[in-house]
Design a protein around this motif. Structure first.
Motif, PDB file in Angstrom:
ATOM      1  N   VAL A   1       0.836  -1.198   0.000  1.00  0.00           N
ATOM      2  CA  VAL A   1       0.000   0.000   0.000  1.00  0.00           C
ATOM      3  C   VAL A   1       0.873   1.251   0.000  1.00  0.00           C
ATOM      4  CG1 VAL A   1      -1.775   1.285   1.252  1.00  0.00           C
ATOM      5  CG2 VAL A   1      -1.904  -1.208   1.103  1.00  0.00           C
ATOM      6  N   SER A   2       1.965   1.203   0.743  1.00  0.00           N
ATOM      7  CA  SER A   2       2.896   2.333   0.755  1.00  0.00           C
ATOM      8  C   SER A   2       3.522   2.545  -0.619  1.00  0.00           C
ATOM      9  CB  SER A   2       3.990   2.080   1.801  1.00  0.00           C
ATOM     10  OG  SER A   2       4.974   3.097   1.756  1.00  0.00           O
ATOM     11  N   SER A   3       3.934   1.461  -1.269  1.00  0.00           N
ATOM     12  CA  SER A   3       4.547   1.562  -2.598  1.00  0.00           C
ATOM     13  C   SER A   3       3.557   2.103  -3.616  1.00  0.00           C
ATOM     14  CB  SER A   3       5.045   0.183  -3.045  1.00  0.00           C
ATOM     15  OG  SER A   3       6.005  -0.328  -2.147  1.00  0.00           O
ATOM     16  N   ALA A   4       2.324   1.608  -3.565  1.00  0.00           N
ATOM     17  CA  ALA A   4       1.309   2.063  -4.510  1.00  0.00           C
ATOM     18  C   ALA A   4       0.974   3.538  -4.297  1.00  0.00           C
ATOM     19  CB  ALA A   4       0.053   1.204  -4.375  1.00  0.00           C
ATOM     20  N   SER A   5       0.987   3.980  -3.043  1.00  0.00           N
ATOM     21  CA  SER A   5       0.736   5.387  -2.748  1.00  0.00           C
ATOM     22  C   SER A   5       1.855   6.264  -3.297  1.00  0.00           C
ATOM     23  CB  SER A   5       0.598   5.593  -1.233  1.00  0.00           C
ATOM     24  OG  SER A   5      -0.465   4.831  -0.708  1.00  0.00           O
ATOM     25  N   ALA A   6       3.087   5.811  -3.147  1.00  0.00           N
ATOM     26  CA  ALA A   6       4.226   6.571  -3.664  1.00  0.00           C
ATOM     27  C   ALA A   6       4.157   6.715  -5.179  1.00  0.00           C
ATOM     28  CB  ALA A   6       5.531   5.895  -3.255  1.00  0.00           C
ATOM     29  N   GLN A   7       3.639   5.719  -5.855  1.00  0.00           N
ATOM     30  CA  GLN A   7       3.554   5.757  -7.312  1.00  0.00           C
ATOM     31  C   GLN A   7       2.632   6.864  -7.808  1.00  0.00           C
ATOM     32  OE1 GLN A   7       2.423   1.788  -8.485  1.00  0.00           O
ATOM     33  NE2 GLN A   7       4.331   0.888  -7.750  1.00  0.00           N
ATOM     34  N   VAL A   8       1.651   7.250  -6.984  1.00  0.00           N
ATOM     35  CA  VAL A   8       0.739   8.332  -7.385  1.00  0.00           C
ATOM     36  C   VAL A   8       1.037   9.620  -6.617  1.00  0.00           C
ATOM     37  CG1 VAL A   8      -1.066   6.723  -8.064  1.00  0.00           C
ATOM     38  CG2 VAL A   8      -1.054   7.632  -5.734  1.00  0.00           C
ATOM     39  N   GLN A   9       2.174   9.634  -5.907  1.00  0.00           N
ATOM     40  CA  GLN A   9       2.628  10.801  -5.146  1.00  0.00           C
ATOM     41  C   GLN A   9       1.658  11.192  -4.035  1.00  0.00           C
ATOM     42  OE1 GLN A   9       4.232  14.018  -7.648  1.00  0.00           O
ATOM     43  NE2 GLN A   9       4.212  12.599  -9.369  1.00  0.00           N
ATOM     44  N   ALA A  10       0.949  10.211  -3.497  1.00  0.00           N
ATOM     45  CA  ALA A  10       0.138  10.439  -2.305  1.00  0.00           C
ATOM     46  C   ALA A  10       0.974  10.134  -1.069  1.00  0.00           C
ATOM     47  CB  ALA A  10      -1.107   9.545  -2.332  1.00  0.00           C
ATOM     48  N   ASP A  11       0.672  10.788   0.020  1.00  0.00           N
ATOM     49  CA  ASP A  11       1.396  10.545   1.266  1.00  0.00           C
ATOM     50  C   ASP A  11       0.814   9.307   1.959  1.00  0.00           C
ATOM     51  OD1 ASP A  11       2.989  12.835   0.993  1.00  0.00           O
ATOM     52  OD2 ASP A  11       1.435  14.097   1.882  1.00  0.00           O
ATOM     53  N   TYR A  12       1.698   8.394   2.334  1.00  0.00           N
ATOM     54  CA  TYR A  12       1.263   7.221   3.081  1.00  0.00           C
ATOM     55  C   TYR A  12       1.616   7.433   4.550  1.00  0.00           C
ATOM     56  CZ  TYR A  12       0.736   2.423   4.708  1.00  0.00           C
ATOM     57  OH  TYR A  12       0.348   1.300   5.400  1.00  0.00           O
ATOM     58  N   VAL A  13       0.631   7.351   5.412  1.00  0.00           N
ATOM     59  CA  VAL A  13       0.799   7.616   6.839  1.00  0.00           C
ATOM     60  C   VAL A  13       0.376   6.375   7.620  1.00  0.00           C
ATOM     61  CG1 VAL A  13       0.116   9.106   8.760  1.00  0.00           C
ATOM     62  CG2 VAL A  13       0.321  10.057   6.452  1.00  0.00           C
ATOM     63  N   LYS A  14       1.101   6.079   8.692  1.00  0.00           N
ATOM     64  CA  LYS A  14       0.798   4.901   9.507  1.00  0.00           C
ATOM     65  C   LYS A  14       0.207   5.305  10.851  1.00  0.00           C
ATOM     66  CE  LYS A  14       4.697   2.221   7.665  1.00  0.00           C
ATOM     67  NZ  LYS A  14       5.922   1.462   8.057  1.00  0.00           N
ATOM     68  N   ALA A  15      -0.911   4.705  11.189  1.00  0.00           N
ATOM     69  CA  ALA A  15      -1.466   4.852  12.530  1.00  0.00           C
ATOM     70  C   ALA A  15      -0.843   3.799  13.441  1.00  0.00           C
ATOM     71  CB  ALA A  15      -2.980   4.687  12.512  1.00  0.00           C
ATOM     72  N   ARG A  16      -0.703   4.134  14.686  1.00  0.00           N
ATOM     73  CA  ARG A  16      -0.062   3.244  15.645  1.00  0.00           C
ATOM     74  C   ARG A  16      -0.890   1.968  15.863  1.00  0.00           C
ATOM     75  NH1 ARG A  16       0.709   4.720  22.067  1.00  0.00           N
ATOM     76  NH2 ARG A  16       1.649   2.753  22.729  1.00  0.00           N
ATOM     77  N   GLU A  17      -0.192   0.839  15.926  1.00  0.00           N
ATOM     78  CA  GLU A  17      -0.809  -0.404  16.395  1.00  0.00           C
ATOM     79  C   GLU A  17      -0.411  -0.614  17.850  1.00  0.00           C
ATOM     80  OE1 GLU A  17      -0.595  -3.919  14.025  1.00  0.00           O
ATOM     81  OE2 GLU A  17      -0.765  -2.833  12.120  1.00  0.00           O
ATOM     82  N   ARG A  18      -1.259  -1.300  18.598  1.00  0.00           N
ATOM     83  CA  ARG A  18      -0.980  -1.571  20.008  1.00  0.00           C
ATOM     84  C   ARG A  18      -0.876  -3.072  20.232  1.00  0.00           C
ATOM     85  NH1 ARG A  18      -2.009   3.035  23.297  1.00  0.00           N
ATOM     86  NH2 ARG A  18      -2.778   4.802  22.042  1.00  0.00           N
ATOM     87  N   GLU A  19       0.257  -3.457  20.796  1.00  0.00           N
ATOM     88  CA  GLU A  19       0.559  -4.873  21.006  1.00  0.00           C
ATOM     89  C   GLU A  19       0.425  -5.638  19.694  1.00  0.00           C
ATOM     90  OE1 GLU A  19      -1.754  -6.342  24.247  1.00  0.00           O
ATOM     91  OE2 GLU A  19      -0.819  -5.002  25.711  1.00  0.00           O
ATOM     92  N   LEU A  20       0.977  -5.053  18.630  1.00  0.00           N
ATOM     93  CA  LEU A  20       1.006  -5.653  17.299  1.00  0.00           C
ATOM     94  C   LEU A  20      -0.396  -5.883  16.734  1.00  0.00           C
ATOM     95  CD1 LEU A  20       3.863  -8.280  17.863  1.00  0.00           C
ATOM     96  CD2 LEU A  20       4.063  -6.016  16.826  1.00  0.00           C
ATOM     97  N   THR A  21      -1.355  -5.085  17.181  1.00  0.00           N
ATOM     98  CA  THR A  21      -2.746  -5.241  16.769  1.00  0.00           C
ATOM     99  C   THR A  21      -3.308  -3.891  16.344  1.00  0.00           C
ATOM    100  OG1 THR A  21      -3.006  -7.064  18.356  1.00  0.00           O
ATOM    101  CG2 THR A  21      -5.028  -6.068  17.492  1.00  0.00           C
ATOM    102  N   VAL A  22      -4.097  -3.896  15.265  1.00  0.00           N
ATOM    103  CA  VAL A  22      -4.730  -2.673  14.776  1.00  0.00           C
ATOM    104  C   VAL A  22      -5.518  -2.004  15.893  1.00  0.00           C
ATOM    105  CG1 VAL A  22      -6.574  -1.834  13.270  1.00  0.00           C
ATOM    106  CG2 VAL A  22      -4.837  -3.410  12.375  1.00  0.00           C
ATOM    107  N   SER A  23      -5.360  -0.690  16.005  1.00  0.00           N
ATOM    108  CA  SER A  23      -6.076   0.105  17.001  1.00  0.00           C
ATOM    109  C   SER A  23      -7.009   1.071  16.286  1.00  0.00           C
ATOM    110  CB  SER A  23      -5.092   0.886  17.884  1.00  0.00           C
ATOM    111  OG  SER A  23      -5.769   1.889  18.616  1.00  0.00           O
ATOM    112  N   VAL A  24      -8.303   0.859  16.410  1.00  0.00           N
ATOM    113  CA  VAL A  24      -9.275   1.731  15.764  1.00  0.00           C
ATOM    114  C   VAL A  24      -9.158   3.159  16.288  1.00  0.00           C
ATOM    115  CG1 VAL A  24     -11.752   2.216  15.553  1.00  0.00           C
ATOM    116  CG2 VAL A  24     -10.880  -0.105  15.159  1.00  0.00           C
ATOM    117  N   ASP A  25      -8.960   3.313  17.582  1.00  0.00           N
ATOM    118  CA  ASP A  25      -8.848   4.660  18.145  1.00  0.00           C
ATOM    119  C   ASP A  25      -7.669   5.411  17.546  1.00  0.00           C
ATOM    120  OD1 ASP A  25     -11.076   4.386  19.794  1.00  0.00           O
ATOM    121  OD2 ASP A  25      -9.898   3.541  21.440  1.00  0.00           O
TER     122      ASP A  25
END
Length: 340
Positions: A96-120
């Motif tokens: 997803v990061s690579s595909a975003s770079a190809q269209v010059q969009a910024d790829y941003v990561k939200a924090r995961e907690r204990e290696l698990t996706v955090s909705v908050d």
């Protein structure tokens, strides 16, 4: 799991299936080989029908791609560009990061907690520039899972102009815990896409067949960017037959899970941190990056190739695809030698 080059090298790194595809799928692929002078059907009619039959979906809203990777790439090209943000998570699918770079969009990561996706944490990271939110559930490379209720809460917390993409590449290993119908129903809102693949539980990584469930307006834009002959005739036939042989797929999932859980317990007994996995791989966290490197080196000496996680910022981790019981026992013996 393939023996690379016939030299006894096994790659527990690619998240391929440890078991062969359905015999019905293999037979279906062979049965259409005489059609190879023709181009494949760009509407994937039988594959669409098989997916729709299994999941109770509208076939008109199903798009098929050369793996879900093609669909993800086209989706980002269609709906993100310079000045836009694509929001993922700490350990989301790296493409997803690579595909975003190809269209010059910024790829941003939200924090995961204990290696698990955090909705908050995802909701806190959304800005006016955010166009797409990607969530892998189950996660790769972590193998962790959030319940459907959290995915629904995420969708409710996002504005309707933010497209939510739920990447379920490993969902067949978790469907017993998370009812897939609840997530597919989100597509009816018009602002959510759900992706799946036949590369994992169905054992068809080499066929390059994935699919997604799309709102009509989103599907129309993505369809403009897809190669119209993207999935070969044998691959379409194999994928449709594999979808209709659920007994085989479920047997593969059960066998894989049994080997996976036994290997994970063996790793924990050696002092490694191993999150509970809902996929066909496990993530192993070592005491230090140096120890992870030592383990990787020892495994390679024994011709076992696991995936280093430095690219995800997890320098103290290795990811092991579940192979046959014999291969996983062999890997555990090597790890014992390193960690004793």
């Amino acid at each position: 799991m393939a023996d690379l080059g016939g030299g006894g090298v096994f790659p527990p790194a690619q998240n391929e299936s440890a078991f062969a595809a359905s015999p019905a799928a293999i037979a279906a692929g062979k049965a259409v080989l005489e059609q190879m002078p023709l181009y494949p059907d760009p509407e994937w009619p039988d594959l669409r029908a098989a997916v729709a039959e299994l999941h109770g979906l509208d076939p008109a809203k199903i798009l098929c791609g050369a793996g879900s990777m093609e669909l993800i790439g086209c989706l980002i090209r269609a709906f993100a560009g310079p000045g836009d943000r694509v929001l993922g998570t700490d350990y989301g699918y790296a493409f997803v990061s690579s595909a975003s770079a190809q269209v010059q969009a910024d790829y941003v990561k939200a924090r995961e907690r204990e290696l698990t996706v955090s909705v908050d944490d995802i909701l806190a990271a959304v800005t006016p520039e955010t166009r797409i939110v990607f969530v892998c559930n189950p996660g790769n490379p972590t193998g962790t899972l959030i319940p459907n209720g959290e995915v629904l809460r995420l969708r409710e917390g996002l504005s309707a102009d933010v497209l939510l993409v739920v990447d379920q590449a490993y969902a067949e290993f978790a469907d017993a815990d998370n009812d897939p119908a609840e997530i597919f129903a989100l597509v009816e809102r018009g602002d959510t896409v759900v992706m799946r693949t036949l590369s994992k539980a169905y054992g068809l990584a080499g066929a390059r067949a994935g699919w997604g469930y799309f709102p009509p307006e989103i599907a129309g834009e993505v369809r403009k960017l897809l190669n119209p002959n993207n999935i070969s005739i044998p691959s379409q036939a194999m994928a449709a037959a594999a979808m209709r042989d659920q007994a085989h797929m479920q047997d593969v999932v059960a066998k894989t899970a049994a080997i996976r859980d036994g290997f994970a317990e063996g790793c924990r007994a050696l002092g490694l941190e191993v999150p509970h996995s809902h996929t066909n791989f496990v993530l192993m966290r070592f005491a230090s990056p140096e120890q992870a490197l030592a383990a990787d080196t020892a495994l390679r000496v024994d011709k076992l190739l696991m995936r280093g996680m430095g690219g995800y910022g997890l320098n103290d981790c290795l990811r092991a695809t579940i192979c046959s019981q014999e291969i996983m026992d062999r890997a555990l013996m090597v790890l014992k030698g390193v960690l004793k």
